[in-house]
Scaffold this motif. Structure first.
Motif: not given
Length: 288
Positions: A200, A243, A264, A266-268, A270-272, A274-275, A278
């Protein structure tokens, strides 16, 4: 060339006199390091090519040096989480900007897979060819030949970097991965020997700038975007998240492998972010 056009590109901001001075100084430094090192790389290839043939045990270190230097010159902070895999295989990453080339080369010695028109870009195409980029044509008639090129490079131990989205975005989302490129890992027994590592790439804009500051997509011209990055007094930062690598033969088909990598990465992201990221999801017909 197919490009993502899901969001309108921001209007180009003007560059004041001081910005031109900063851009000129950074551009001169970056150009000197890049093309000065390129001259050394080409001279070294005269020895490396006949001795090692497809393998390049020396010149990738020069490419990595240039890319690391670029972040120092630009003033962009750089952070790496995780480690590049040691197994044979390839890297797949999201694609947000021309900066991805510097970003992914700075932390590992890799070779990029790029569309063939990049080879004809002034200046950039020459650099790409010299550093071992693999060029692919969007022509089904050349699929078999390109497959052979991929296999040869992978068997030679080259760590190839693929952008399965097929185009760059604004950096706030991950576009659907095209499974087609993953087919190279399911031929002639490569699936039993190769691993894929999802990576990512997350850009954080400079303070006060919009979140898409480093994104490059759609009809945005390279020159103005490059100048904007050079001229910025305050720079942002970039994160590279390695990852866990996965064995190709752990997935029954290219579609399952592509889906795992996409989710995998995309999840990282979005976590970094945030909104800002989101709920931003791209949908569309699944590629063959």
């Amino acid at each position: 060339m197919t490009t993502w056009r899901g969001e309108a590109a921001p209007e180009a901001a003007g560059i004041g006199p001081a910005g031109w001075v900063v851009a000129g100084l950074r551009g001169a430094a970056l150009g000197s390091v890049t093309y000065g090192t390129l001259a050394i790389l080409l001279a070294l290839r005269l020895v490396e090519a006949p001795v090692f043939r497809d393998r390049r045990p020396l010149t990738p270190f020069l490419t990595q040096f240039v890319c690391r230097s670029a972040f120092v010159i630009l003033g962009i902070r750089y952070r790496v989480q995780g480690r590049p895999m040691r197994e044979k295989g390839a890297i797949v990453a999201n694609h947000a900007s021309w900066l991805d080339i510097f970003t992914l080369n700075a932390c590992q010695r890799v070779y990029f897979v790029s569309k063939d028109e990049v080879a004809r870009w002034p200046g950039i195409g020459w650099l790409a060819r010299a550093t071992g980029t693999v060029f692919i044509a969007r022509d089904p008639r050349q699929a078999k030949r390109q497959q052979e090129v991929f296999e040869g490079r992978l068997r030679a131990g080259h760590r190839l970097v693929f952008f399965p989205e097929g185009t760059s975005s604004d950096g706030l989302r991950v576009l659907p991965f095209k499974p087609t490129l993953f087919q190279a890992f399911y031929t002639h027994g490569l699936d039993h020997a190769m691993h894929i590592q999802p990576v990512s790439v997350v850009y954080h804009a400079p303070a006060g700038e919009e979140a898409r500051f480093y994104g490059w997509w759609g009809d945005m011209d390279f020159g103005p975007h490059f100048l904007k990055a050079l001229a910025a007094f305050r720079q942002g930062r970039v994160e590279v998240i390695f990852h866990d690598p996965v064995a190709v033969d752990a997935f029954p088909s290219r579609k399952e492998l592509a889906r795992h990598c996409e989710e995998t990465i995309r999840a990282a992201l979005e976590a970094r972010l945030g909104r800002r990221a989101a709920g931003i999801r791209e949908s569309g017909p699944e590629a063959p």
